[in-house]
Design a protein around this motif. Structure first.
Motif, PDB file in Angstrom:
ATOM      1  N   ILE A   1      38.226 -22.062  -8.174  1.00 36.53           N
ATOM      2  CA  ILE A   1      36.823 -22.195  -8.596  1.00 36.53           C
ATOM      3  C   ILE A   1      36.515 -23.691  -8.600  1.00 36.53           C
ATOM      4  O   ILE A   1      37.332 -24.489  -9.093  1.00 36.53           O
ATOM      5  CB  ILE A   1      36.603 -21.625 -10.008  1.00 36.53           C
TER       6      ILE A   1
ATOM      7  N   ARG B   1      35.593 -19.877  -4.793  1.00 41.07           N
ATOM      8  CA  ARG B   1      34.177 -19.713  -5.128  1.00 41.07           C
ATOM      9  C   ARG B   1      33.622 -20.982  -5.756  1.00 41.07           C
ATOM     10  O   ARG B   1      34.308 -21.639  -6.548  1.00 41.07           O
ATOM     11  CB  ARG B   1      33.978 -18.554  -6.134  1.00 41.07           C
ATOM     12  N   GLN B   2      32.384 -21.248  -5.389  1.00 47.03           N
ATOM     13  CA  GLN B   2      31.692 -22.346  -6.069  1.00 47.03           C
ATOM     14  C   GLN B   2      31.117 -21.814  -7.363  1.00 47.03           C
ATOM     15  O   GLN B   2      30.392 -20.803  -7.362  1.00 47.03           O
ATOM     16  CB  GLN B   2      30.559 -22.904  -5.194  1.00 47.03           C
ATOM     17  N   GLY B   3      31.450 -22.421  -8.486  1.00 45.93           N
ATOM     18  CA  GLY B   3      30.922 -21.941  -9.753  1.00 45.93           C
ATOM     19  C   GLY B   3      31.474 -22.720 -10.918  1.00 45.93           C
ATOM     20  O   GLY B   3      32.191 -23.708 -10.743  1.00 45.93           O
TER      21      GLY B   3
ATOM     22  N   ALA C   1      28.413 -18.319 -11.126  1.00 45.16           N
ATOM     23  CA  ALA C   1      28.152 -19.139  -9.936  1.00 45.16           C
ATOM     24  C   ALA C   1      26.997 -20.081 -10.258  1.00 45.16           C
ATOM     25  O   ALA C   1      26.345 -19.929 -11.310  1.00 45.16           O
ATOM     26  CB  ALA C   1      27.805 -18.232  -8.758  1.00 45.16           C
TER      27      ALA C   1
ATOM     28  N   LEU D   1      30.630 -14.768 -11.416  1.00 40.56           N
ATOM     29  CA  LEU D   1      31.604 -15.085 -10.363  1.00 40.56           C
ATOM     30  C   LEU D   1      32.390 -13.820 -10.044  1.00 40.56           C
ATOM     31  O   LEU D   1      32.863 -13.134 -10.951  1.00 40.56           O
ATOM     32  CB  LEU D   1      32.564 -16.166 -10.852  1.00 40.56           C
TER      33      LEU D   1
END
Ligand SMILES: C[S@@+](CC[C@H](N)C(=O)[O-])C[C@H]1O[C@@H](n2cnc3c(N)ncnc32)[C@H](O)[C@@H]1O
Length: 245
Positions: free
Chosen positions: A92, A142-144, A151, A157
């Motif tokens: 993340i 994941r971007q978050g 997110a 997420l």
């Protein structure tokens, strides 16, 4: 070339962004129990503030080395087990540029290693293997915000569990059952039927504005269908094959 560990003073102040130098990463991953975990194909790792993937890339490198030593006499096995290694690495990262670089760094390493194996076997690089690698990496990194578990757009997420359903010593083509969980569900140890997905409804931010709510009502019938992933060969995960529940 000198290693850049800081991009700007502002980013350090705002996001605590200081990248770990390679030498330190290696030292930390050489701590005996962690070293063993890195060489175990199915041990999972989550880097909650992944940056550009300093730790994930090094762990992937170690896992791929192990796969290439163990399965170097058969390209099909290498393809299956190297993809399985990828499924075990999660990250993340808050900032878009870092998250994208992390994804690219992981894919580049996977690609370089795969190409080397293919050359050793006088084989050909299969597009479906690379597409499946891309699908796994982009689902796992994941971007978050790890702290809010959301997110950047406020939606939960979502991560996939990739469960190998037919693992035996002689298995060459690994079959994977994919199941989706929100980070909240992972924290709460929620158990699910294999294959379940997070529907578009559930992915929605709780703080919807009024226009979003109207839009949901209009398309409600369309999004109500619940879908689940079906078990597939790991080199076919890029197809994201599902059936209606
Ligand atoms: C100290 S750096 C470490 C990066 C990487 N782990 C490494 O060792 O090179 C911290 C990273 O966490 C990210 N970050 C900061 N707050 C975060 C949060 N709440 N959730 C996810 N990532 C965050 C920053 O953007 C930065 O890339």
């Amino acid at each position: 070339m000198e290693e850049e560990i800081i991009k700007s003073k502002l980013r350090v102040q705002k996001h605590g962004e200081v990248f770990t130098p390679k030498k330190i990463v290696k030292k930390m991953l050489n701590i005996p129990e962690i070293k063993d975990a890195c060489e175990n194909l199915t041990t999972k790792f989550l880097e909650p503030s992944a940056g550009e993937g300093a730790f994930l890339v090094e762990i992937l490198d170690r896992k791929l080395k192990m796969v290439s030593e163990k399965y170097n006499n058969d390209l099909t096995s290498y393809e299956s087990y190297s993809l399985l290694a990828l499924t075990t690495l999660y990250g993340i990262e808050l900032l878009e540029d870092n998250a994208q670089t992390c994804v690219m760094n992981m894919f580049q390493l996977y690609y370089d290693n795969y190409k080397e194996q293919v050359q050793n076997h006088n084989g050909i690089v299969k597009k479906k293997v690379l597409d499946s690698a891309k699908e796994i990496i982009s689902s796992n990194i994941r971007q978050g915000n790890f702290l809010t578990r959301k997110a950047v757009d406020g939606k939960p997420l979502v991560f996939s569990e990739w469960y190998p359903v037919n693992m035996r010593k002689t298995t060459k083509n690994i079959k994977i059952q994919r199941t989706e969980y929100t980070l909240d569900e992972i924290y709460e140890s929620v158990e699910k039927e294999p294959g379940m997905t997070i529907s578009r409804d559930e992915r929605r931010d709780l703080q919807l504005d009024i226009f979003d709510i109207l839009e949901v009502e209009e398309i409600d019938d369309e999004v109500k269908k619940e879908m689940r992933y079906i078990p597939v060969n790991i080199i076919d995960v890029y197809k994201e094959e599902m059936e209606e529940v």
